[in-house]
Design an enzyme around this catalytic site. Structure first.
Site, short mmCIF file in Angstrom:
data_model
loop_
_atom_site.label_atom_id
_atom_site.label_comp_id
_atom_site.label_asym_id
_atom_site.label_seq_id
_atom_site.Cartn_x
_atom_site.Cartn_y
_atom_site.Cartn_z
N SER A 202 -25.00 71.69 -44.40
CA SER A 202 -23.63 71.38 -44.78
C SER A 202 -22.87 72.63 -45.17
O SER A 202 -21.65 72.64 -45.18
CB SER A 202 -23.61 70.46 -45.99
OG SER A 202 -24.42 69.35 -45.79
N HIS B 287 -23.55 68.80 -37.52
CA HIS B 287 -23.42 68.29 -38.89
C HIS B 287 -22.96 66.84 -38.88
O HIS B 287 -21.81 66.54 -38.61
CB HIS B 287 -22.42 69.17 -39.67
CG HIS B 287 -22.31 68.78 -41.11
ND1 HIS B 287 -21.11 68.56 -41.73
CD2 HIS B 287 -23.27 68.55 -42.04
CE1 HIS B 287 -21.33 68.21 -42.98
NE2 HIS B 287 -22.62 68.20 -43.20
N GLU C 194 -19.53 67.44 -36.88
CA GLU C 194 -18.98 68.79 -36.77
C GLU C 194 -19.98 69.63 -35.97
O GLU C 194 -21.15 69.73 -36.36
CB GLU C 194 -18.76 69.39 -38.16
CG GLU C 194 -17.58 68.77 -38.89
CD GLU C 194 -17.45 69.24 -40.34
OE1 GLU C 194 -16.32 69.36 -40.83
OE2 GLU C 194 -18.48 69.49 -40.99
N ASN D 105 -16.54 69.34 -45.68
CA ASN D 105 -17.10 69.67 -46.99
C ASN D 105 -16.27 70.73 -47.71
O ASN D 105 -16.20 70.74 -48.94
CB ASN D 105 -18.54 70.13 -46.87
CG ASN D 105 -19.47 68.95 -46.62
OD1 ASN D 105 -19.05 67.80 -46.75
ND2 ASN D 105 -20.70 69.21 -46.26
N1 NAD Z 1 -26.77 64.19 -48.26
C1 NAD Z 1 -25.70 64.27 -47.52
O1 NAD Z 1 -24.73 63.52 -47.76
C2 NAD Z 1 -25.61 65.26 -46.40
C3 NAD Z 1 -24.62 65.10 -45.43
C4 NAD Z 1 -24.59 65.97 -44.32
C5 NAD Z 1 -25.52 66.97 -44.23
N2 NAD Z 1 -26.47 67.13 -45.21
C6 NAD Z 1 -27.44 68.21 -45.03
O2 NAD Z 1 -28.62 67.64 -44.49
C7 NAD Z 1 -29.75 68.38 -44.92
C8 NAD Z 1 -30.73 67.43 -45.59
O3 NAD Z 1 -30.12 66.89 -46.75
P1 NAD Z 1 -30.59 65.50 -47.38
O4 NAD Z 1 -29.53 65.10 -48.33
O5 NAD Z 1 -31.01 64.58 -46.31
O6 NAD Z 1 -31.87 65.98 -48.20
P2 NAD Z 1 -33.07 65.12 -48.80
O7 NAD Z 1 -33.59 65.85 -49.97
O8 NAD Z 1 -32.64 63.70 -48.99
O9 NAD Z 1 -34.15 65.13 -47.62
C9 NAD Z 1 -34.82 66.28 -47.18
C10 NAD Z 1 -36.15 65.87 -46.55
O10 NAD Z 1 -36.73 67.01 -45.96
C11 NAD Z 1 -38.15 66.92 -46.13
N3 NAD Z 1 -38.77 68.23 -45.99
C12 NAD Z 1 -38.80 69.24 -46.89
N4 NAD Z 1 -39.48 70.30 -46.37
C13 NAD Z 1 -39.87 69.95 -45.12
C14 NAD Z 1 -40.64 70.60 -44.11
N5 NAD Z 1 -41.09 71.82 -44.27
N6 NAD Z 1 -40.86 69.92 -42.96
C15 NAD Z 1 -40.40 68.68 -42.78
N7 NAD Z 1 -39.69 68.02 -43.72
C16 NAD Z 1 -39.43 68.64 -44.88
C17 NAD Z 1 -38.28 66.31 -47.52
O11 NAD Z 1 -39.55 65.71 -47.69
C18 NAD Z 1 -37.13 65.29 -47.54
O12 NAD Z 1 -37.55 64.03 -47.10
C19 NAD Z 1 -29.24 69.47 -45.82
O13 NAD Z 1 -29.08 70.63 -45.07
C20 NAD Z 1 -27.89 68.92 -46.27
O14 NAD Z 1 -26.99 69.92 -46.63
C21 NAD Z 1 -26.54 66.28 -46.26
#
Ligand code: NAD
Length: 596
Positions: free
Chosen positions: A121, A142, A154, A192
């Site tokens: 993000s 994204h 995005e 964002n």
């Molecule tokens: N939360 C949101 O609203 C949102 C929206 C758009 C983008 N994002 C982006 O998406 C990405 C993930 O965010 P999220 O909120 O889903 O995080 P999250 O913490 O909910 O999930 C991350 C997952 O990654 C797994 N993980 C960690 N290390 C790993 C590895 N080495 N191999 C495989 N899996 C692994 C974890 O176990 C976890 O399940 C980030 O870059 C975030 O910025 C988040």
């Protein structure tokens, strides 16, 4: 010919990853879903099956389609399972070093022609790409939360991403039923960059006890028509993820203080209050992962208890003024059964207001929302006067005269002399300090702001502004009155912009700055906020409706009061106002309305 993506990999099955897997599998693409451990894999699988089961229950997905969807997913621990996919989307936590390590590993494991994408993000896609030997095949894709629902994607192109990779990914988005905007690699991209300053500011309001979580969220939902309030949205995003995004945006985006994470966020993350995913964040949820909010110790008591808080009985209401707001407010009170005394500056003005109220009530009759008898009763409850003396026996006065401090102060000084003791004196000001008005009387404890939104008969929100001198009884009375009017009253402190304008206008101003910096177009920015965040209008559409002059004036007030450098009005906004481009009302603002 665009490249065919027959199988894709998703790494990390948390809040975003599980949703992304669902998007692909729903659209007939085979997915290898990868997690770091068997336990995390199970969690991701449970999130996805929960989501698809809900879709089946709601009748949005046939059972057979759900089964076919699930059959397309290959659940695996470890990146080695990704050797033959055409595209990988990484959705692991927002840490640069972790993402770089994963990309280096993906580069080793995946076939040479595979495209490697990140769902970051806020981190630099370019910095992630250089961890591989194929930065030209690295791109940002994204998605928005919840990925199966939000239409926007995005697509982030770095300076080295090859054009055919961008084109292939754009075609893929279309196949997934998504709308893409393609942009360059800047912290926070479009949505964002515009969203997180607002979210952080809302957390700051909550942290400083400026307003309760319920009131902040209700204000933005009801005042701006947003699908959810900022604190509920923080819980949906995940506080840990939100913290990392803010922190990165602060460091990458020019150290704008508005992105420096409010300390409370870090404290909550440390305490394990991560939002929905952990079952508790700003709100408490039925269980981890559930969207259902359950009451907790911060949940306010039902409005009926306002009387128990010492709310005064209000039967007769004076409304001073004859403009749009006064007219709407007279109608609202009369319709709700209050006896109303309208005070204008003369019989001619009273006649005009009477006509306006009658016309509006008649519309209700035509639409079948109001009976003729109720219309007549409402009109019969209004007494028309041109002198303040007739307010001697009212229980509440609502002032809605011109937005000039000297005029309002003089009026309140007169009300102080005329009105009986115990009357609540309310101002509808949208920008002046309520305390200035209160101090024009000898009874500042009885003075409160009642900020109605335009059009008052329709908009469900009223901001109840308490000054440092407003008594608890006065606030309780204001709450009870709002409830009796069928409005949601939200209580806040006496600061410029109250809740809604203080959170809304800096965001609009940021959108103007983004346009001014040529990062994107007005159309794409509007699209991004509507399709990525579910806003009813994009920032430029809204600015043209509100009026650029009005928006600039509000932004200037906010800047003057808070001295926040990030609140300085965008030069482009100033220039458009100087040029007479004021929005719809002048035929031209950010868009030309004469040719539509
Ligand atoms: N939360 C949101 O609203 C949102 C929206 C758009 C983008 N994002 C982006 O998406 C990405 C993930 O965010 P999220 O909120 O889903 O995080 P999250 O913490 O909910 O999930 C991350 C997952 O990654 C797994 N993980 C960690 N290390 C790993 C590895 N080495 N191999 C495989 N899996 C692994 C974890 O176990 C976890 O399940 C980030 O870059 C975030 O910025 C988040």
């Amino acid at each position: 010919m665009a490249r065919e993506f027959t199988s894709v990999g998703v790494v990390g099955l948390g809040t975003m990853g599980a949703g992304i897997v669902e998007v692909f599998a729903r659209n007939g693409v085979d997915v290898v879903a990868v997690e770091i451990s068997a336990a995390a894999l199970e969690r991701g699988r449970a999130t996805l099956t929960g989501s698809t089961d809900r879709a089946v229950t709601k009748g949005k997905l046939a059972e057979a389609d759900r089964d076919a969807l699930l059959a397309r997913i290959d659940w695996q621990v470890g990146l080695d399972a990704l050797h033959s996919v055409d595209l990988v989307i990484e959705a692991v936590p927002e840490h640069l070093d972790l993402k770089q390590r994963i990309f280096a590993e993906l580069d080793r494991v995946c076939k040479p022609e595979a495209i490697l994408a990140t769902n970051t993000s806020s981190l630099s896609v370019t910095e992630i790409s250089v961890a591989t030997s194929r930065p030209n095949q690295v791109i940002g894709i994204h998605f928005f939360n919840p990925a199966p629902v939000m239409k926007l994607v995005e697509v982030v192109r770095t300076v080295v991403t090859s054009a055919d990779v961008v084109a292939d990914v754009e075609a893929l988005c279309a196949r997934l039923g998504k709308v893409d905007v393609t942009i360059s690699d800047r912290a926070g991209f479009i949505a964002n960059a515009l969203l997180f300053g607002y979210l952080n500011h809302a957390v700051g309001m909550f942290e400083s006890h400026y307003a309760t979580r319920e009131d902040i969220d209700a204000a933005m939902k009801l005042g701006c028509g947003l699908p959810m309030g900022p604190l509920a949205l923080m819980d949906l995003i995940g506080l840990d993820t939100a913290y990392e995004i803010l922190d990165t945006m602060y460091r990458r985006g020019g150290r704008d203080r508005r992105h420096a994470p409010v300390p409370l966020i870090k404290q909550m993350v440390t305490a394990g209050l991560l939002g929905r995913k952990s079952g508790r964040g700003f709100y408490t949820y039925e269980r981890p992962g559930s969207p259902v909010v359950v009451p907790d110790e911060q949940t306010p008591a039902a409005t009926e208890s306002a009387l128990a808080d010492g709310a005064r009985a209000i039967a007769k209401v004076g409304v001073v003024g004859s403009g749009t707001m006064a007219t709407g407010i007279i109608e609202v009170f009369a319709k709700a059964g209050y006896e109303v005394v309208s005070v204008t500056r003369g019989a001619e003005k009273s006649a005009k207001v009477f006509e306006a109220v009658k016309t509006s009530l008649n519309k209700g009759v035509v639409r079948g929302k109001l009976s003729e008898a109720d219309r007549d009763a409402a009109l019969g409850r209004i007494n028309w006067s041109a002198t303040l003396e007739h307010l001697a026996d009212v229980d509440l006065v609502v002032e809605a005269v011109v937005e000039e401090l000297s005029v309002k102060k003089a009026l309140f000084a007169s009300l102080d002399e005329i009105c009986k003791p115990g009357v609540v004196l309310a101002t509808t000001t949208s920008s002046l300090p309520v305390i200035d008005v209160a101090m024009a009387t000898q009874r500042p404890a009885d003075v409160v702001g009642l900020h109605f939104f335009n059009p008052a008969p329709i908009m469900p929100l009223v901001e109840i502004v308490q000054t440092i001198r407003t008594s608890a009884e006065t606030t309780a009375t204001a709450r009870a009155v709002c409830a009796a009017l069928g409005k949601t009253g939200v209580v806040c402190g006496d600061r410029s912009g109250f809740i809604v304008n203080a959170l809304l206008f800096p965001y609009l101003n940021d959108a103007v700055k983004m346009l001014e910096a040529s990062y994107s177009t007005a159309d794409d920015i509007d699209h991004a906020m509507k399709l990525g965040c579910g806003y009813p209008m994009g920032p430029f559409e809204l600015l043209d409706v509100v009026g650029l002059d009005v928006s600039l004036a509000i932004q200037r007030e906010l800047y003057l009061e808070l001295r926040e450098p990030g609140f300085a009005p965008a030069p482009l906004l100033e220039h458009l106002v100087t040029a007479g481009y004021l929005g719809r009302k002048s035929g031209r603002g950010f868009r030309d309305h004469t040719r539509r």
